[in-house]
Design a protein around this motif. Structure first.
Motif, mmCIF file in Angstrom:
data_model
loop_
_atom_site.group_PDB
_atom_site.id
_atom_site.type_symbol
_atom_site.label_atom_id
_atom_site.label_comp_id
_atom_site.label_asym_id
_atom_site.label_seq_id
_atom_site.Cartn_x
_atom_site.Cartn_y
_atom_site.Cartn_z
ATOM 1 N N ASP A 280 0.833 -1.202 0.000
ATOM 2 C CA ASP A 280 0.000 0.000 0.000
ATOM 3 C C ASP A 280 0.872 1.258 0.000
ATOM 4 O OD1 ASP A 280 -2.407 -1.346 0.053
ATOM 5 O OD2 ASP A 280 -2.603 -1.284 2.243
ATOM 6 N N ASP A 281 0.409 2.283 -0.716
ATOM 7 C CA ASP A 281 1.034 3.602 -0.632
ATOM 8 C C ASP A 281 0.586 4.266 0.664
ATOM 9 O OD1 ASP A 281 2.375 3.387 -3.010
ATOM 10 O OD2 ASP A 281 0.838 4.423 -4.189
ATOM 11 N N VAL A 282 1.530 4.822 1.403
ATOM 12 C CA VAL A 282 1.238 5.404 2.718
ATOM 13 C C VAL A 282 1.829 6.800 2.813
ATOM 14 C CG1 VAL A 282 1.596 5.173 5.215
ATOM 15 C CG2 VAL A 282 1.168 3.135 3.821
ATOM 16 N N VAL A 283 1.064 7.718 3.393
ATOM 17 C CA VAL A 283 1.545 9.066 3.697
ATOM 18 C C VAL A 283 1.853 9.139 5.188
ATOM 19 C CG1 VAL A 283 0.823 11.476 3.973
ATOM 20 C CG2 VAL A 283 0.420 10.300 1.817
ATOM 21 N N LEU A 284 2.987 9.735 5.509
ATOM 22 C CA LEU A 284 3.398 9.933 6.900
ATOM 23 C C LEU A 284 3.385 11.417 7.230
ATOM 24 C CD1 LEU A 284 4.800 9.156 9.635
ATOM 25 C CD2 LEU A 284 6.976 9.366 8.398
ATOM 26 N N ILE A 319 5.990 12.519 2.768
ATOM 27 C CA ILE A 319 6.312 12.759 4.177
ATOM 28 C C ILE A 319 6.130 14.251 4.458
ATOM 29 C CG2 ILE A 319 8.072 12.672 5.986
ATOM 30 C CD1 ILE A 319 9.411 10.411 4.380
ATOM 31 N N TYR A 320 5.337 14.560 5.477
ATOM 32 C CA TYR A 320 5.113 15.947 5.893
ATOM 33 C C TYR A 320 5.558 16.083 7.349
ATOM 34 C CZ TYR A 320 2.243 15.831 1.708
ATOM 35 O OH TYR A 320 1.803 15.674 0.419
ATOM 36 N N THR A 321 6.385 17.084 7.614
ATOM 37 C CA THR A 321 6.948 17.274 8.950
ATOM 38 C C THR A 321 6.832 18.734 9.348
ATOM 39 O OG1 THR A 321 8.556 15.518 8.507
ATOM 40 C CG2 THR A 321 8.993 16.949 10.390
ATOM 41 N N GLY A 322 6.265 18.981 10.517
ATOM 42 C CA GLY A 322 6.149 20.361 10.972
ATOM 43 C C GLY A 322 4.991 20.553 11.924
ATOM 44 N N SER A 323 4.606 21.802 12.110
ATOM 45 C CA SER A 323 3.473 22.147 12.979
ATOM 46 C C SER A 323 2.214 22.201 12.133
ATOM 47 C CB SER A 323 3.723 23.498 13.655
ATOM 48 O OG SER A 323 4.878 23.447 14.456
ATOM 49 N N GLY A 332 5.497 17.860 22.724
ATOM 50 C CA GLY A 332 5.320 16.511 22.215
ATOM 51 C C GLY A 332 5.188 16.482 20.716
ATOM 52 N N PHE A 333 4.819 15.341 20.186
ATOM 53 C CA PHE A 333 4.632 15.161 18.747
ATOM 54 C C PHE A 333 3.597 14.058 18.528
ATOM 55 C CE2 PHE A 333 7.770 12.013 19.922
ATOM 56 C CZ PHE A 333 7.471 10.904 19.143
ATOM 57 N N SER A 334 3.102 13.979 17.310
ATOM 58 C CA SER A 334 2.205 12.886 16.956
ATOM 59 C C SER A 334 2.598 12.313 15.610
ATOM 60 C CB SER A 334 0.738 13.338 16.935
ATOM 61 O OG SER A 334 0.522 14.341 15.958
ATOM 62 N N ILE A 335 2.208 11.063 15.389
ATOM 63 C CA ILE A 335 2.466 10.358 14.133
ATOM 64 C C ILE A 335 1.124 10.056 13.481
ATOM 65 C CG2 ILE A 335 3.485 8.336 13.039
ATOM 66 C CD1 ILE A 335 5.224 7.990 15.546
ATOM 67 N N THR A 336 0.964 10.460 12.228
ATOM 68 C CA THR A 336 -0.250 10.156 11.463
ATOM 69 C C THR A 336 0.128 9.344 10.238
ATOM 70 O OG1 THR A 336 -1.370 12.190 12.148
ATOM 71 C CG2 THR A 336 -2.167 11.137 10.142
#
Length: 608
Positions: A280-284, A319-323, A332-336
């Motif tokens: 599967d293609d996955v976005v992080l 991949i998207y990283t940031g606020s 903290g942080f979260s993973i989607t």
């Protein structure tokens, strides 16, 4: 540990922040009085995408207004849902021929206020629907079964995808096409977060003096801080408790692996919401909760990518990283993770890659666009659609019914307040009394429409929501407004030949109940006001026997004395508190008792 210090503001921090964001994008217009921001460049030929909620989650909502993303954002106070009036103004600020999709996170305050606003504007013929984001996996299915999953950072991906879908191919997408794609994305989203501590809320004198609406969080309690060597898993975005604390603080490598297990383990039946196959293609999306440095955030992202590949054979295609969805200064942080293949494949990726002028995404603003487009502050509130119908009601009878119902509620208020002091936060009786007093005042001032049925329910719903506020006001107002929407539809279909008799009013009540049930999962047996409302409405609709309906509603209210609470603060009350009321048959639900008195008063006034 979060700092206890904040910059000192003499102005309302929320309004000042909104103004600052608008200054960074020449296309944004700001309806200052309603805290509504809209994209002046968007077309009314496309489906309008609106979102909003409490402030403190920036750049969520406000930062995503721009071409190819949100058309409108409605901002509440910190962690508090905006009012129905604000939301209606937001809807009216960018009307669309195709309709408006409201993207809202799954929190009680947001669902009620945005739901009520949608019902209000539907009465004027607009096409509006809620797209409810639920991506949290931390709270298991058993515990969240009644309310569903919370909406977290995955909301930003929903915004981007439905926003882009609405503009692609010259705005060709229909309302249903945009909505259905958004729902498929939500169905294939999972998120979990971790934090080192709680957040602190910046205050200003101006902000302190402003009345808040219901918090968009379902947990407003005072929450203790974590120790210096402790991390909390599954913390929400409003300071809510997580599901577990870990001490000592693990390495990021170990933490990432444990968090990914919550998202991807098919054997965890409590949290397995989305299937992820190796092909599967996955976005992080790695999201900063507010106080994690960029240096650390990208290091966390790198470690998560490595664990996805080594443990699960997943290589993210984006991949998207940031606020994206913060919690003020949450450390903290979260993973989607989004399963793109199951959510729509290439169509989803095309939407994610579509350029946008929103300040919080990859900006595509061109140099020429920075030329002055005039003042972005809008002083005028958009004109509200004129709601009226051909359905006439007897003004003297309506007034008599309202007066008797309100008087009976005021009589029972002390008892309801006593019950709620034990079973809730003590304000249920006062809330009902506030609604009753404002209705009586409106009748005295002759400021409430009493001849046009649709206009009557629209004005009554607005009056009740404003007077009562909170969750109770939202529930009553959605019920009332749904009745008005139903009658408006009937009026349009009947070409002005509809007569509102007792039998048709039973159907109208039933339509109001169905409208309310779209926004609350409470049912008979859950120890809420629905234990009164559902038996009354359904009995009346099925039998057309008003006396029998009142009797069944009363039985339902009294039955709450023996029921276990499943919603609200009553679910946390110890058994010893309930035993104090054994002499009168048990402690009932205050809202159910208050509604029972109101119904009996209404019917008594009708029969007088």
């Amino acid at each position: 540990m979060p700092s206890e210090k904040h910059w000192n503001y003499t102005t309302d921090i929320v309004r000042t922040s909104i103004n600052g964001v608008c200054l960074a994008n020449p296309f944004l217009k700001y309806i200052e009085s309603e805290r509504v921001v809209y994209n002046s460049n968007s077309s009314n030929e496309k489906v309008t995408i609106l979102s909003g909620g409490g402030s403190g989650h920036e750049p969520l909502h406000l930062g995503f207004v721009g071409d190819g993303l949100l058309d409108v954002a409605v901002c509440g106070n910190v962690f508090a849902s905006p009012s129905v009036k604000q939301i209606v103004s937001g809807i009216n600020s960018k009307p669309s021929k195709k309709g408006t999709i409201i993207v809202v996170k799954n929190y009680t305050g947001d669902i009620l206020h945005f739901g009520l606003a949608s019902e209000r504007v539907k009465a004027s013929g607009l096409n509006v629907e809620l797209l409810i984001v639920q991506d949290d996996v931390s709270v298991g299915k058993t515990k969240n079964g009644m309310v569903g999953r919370r909406g977290l950072a995955g909301t930003s991906l929903v915004h981007k995808i439905v926003g882009a879908k609405s503009i692609l191919d010259n705005h060709s997408a229909s309302f249903d096409e945009v909505y259905n794609l958004g729902q498929k994305v939500i169905d294939n989203l999972v998120t979990i977060g971790a934090s080192l501590d709680r957040v602190t809320i910046p205050l200003s004198k101006a902000n302190n003096n402003e009345n808040d609406n219901d918090s968009d969080s379902d947990d407003d309690e005072k929450i203790d801080e974590l120790s210096k060597d402790e991390v909390e898993i599954g913390m929400g975005i409003h300071n809510e408790h997580g599901i577990k604390r870990v001490s000592p603080i693990p390495t990021v490598e170990d933490l990432a692996e444990s968090l990914l297990k919550y998202l991807l383990d098919p054997n965890d039946k409590e949290r397995h919401y989305v299937n992820f196959d190796s092909n599967d293609d996955v976005v992080l999306l790695i999201n900063n909760l507010g106080a994690t440095s960029n240096l650390e955030l990208y290091a966390i992202q790198s470690i998560v990518v490595e664990k996805l590949n080594s443990v699960y054979k997943i290589k993210p295609v984006r991949i998207y990283t940031g606020s994206f969805t913060t919690s003020l200064d949450g450390p903290g942080f979260s993973i989607t993770l989004l399963n793109v293949t199951k959510a729509g494949g290439d169509e989803v990726l095309r939407c994610l890659d579509t350029p946008t002028t929103a300040t919080a995404w990859n900006s595509a603003i061109k140099t020429k666009d920075w030329e002055s487009l005039g003042n972005h502050i809008i002083k005028e509130v958009p004109e509200v659609h004129n709601i009226k119908s051909n359905i006439k009601i007897d003004s003297s009878l309506v007034e008599k019914i309202l007066v008797k119902g309100c008087e009976d509620v005021l009589k029972v208020e002390p008892k309801v307040t006593l019950y709620d002091t034990v079973a809730g936060d003590g304000d249920c009786g006062e809330t009902l009394a506030a609604g009753a007093n404002d209705i009586l005042k409106a009748l005295k001032d002759k400021s409430l429409e009493l001849t046009d049925a649709v206009k009557f329910f629209d004005e009554l719903g607005d009056l009740v929501e404003t007077a009562m506020g909170g969750t109770s006001g939202g529930l009553y107002s959605i019920f009332i407004s749904s009745m008005g929407s139903y009658l408006k539809k009937i009026d349009d279909e009947s070409n002005g030949n509809f007569q509102l008799n007792e039998k048709e009013f039973a159907k109208t009540l039933n339509a109001g109940l169905k409208g309310l049930q779209k926004y609350t999962r409470a049912k008979v047996g859950d120890r809420t006001l629905m234990d009164t409302l559902i038996p009354f409405v359904e009995t009346f609709a099925n039998t057309n026997d008003l006396s029998k309906a009142v009797e069944e509603g009363h039985k339902g209210a009294e039955s709450t004395r023996k029921l276990e609470a499943k919603f609200g603060r009553a679910s946390y009350v110890g058994e010893e508190e309930f035993r104090k009321f054994d002499a009168e048959g048990g402690l009932p639900d205050p809202g159910a008792i208050g509604l029972d008195a109101l119904i009996q008063g209404f019917v008594s006034g009708y029969n007088a």
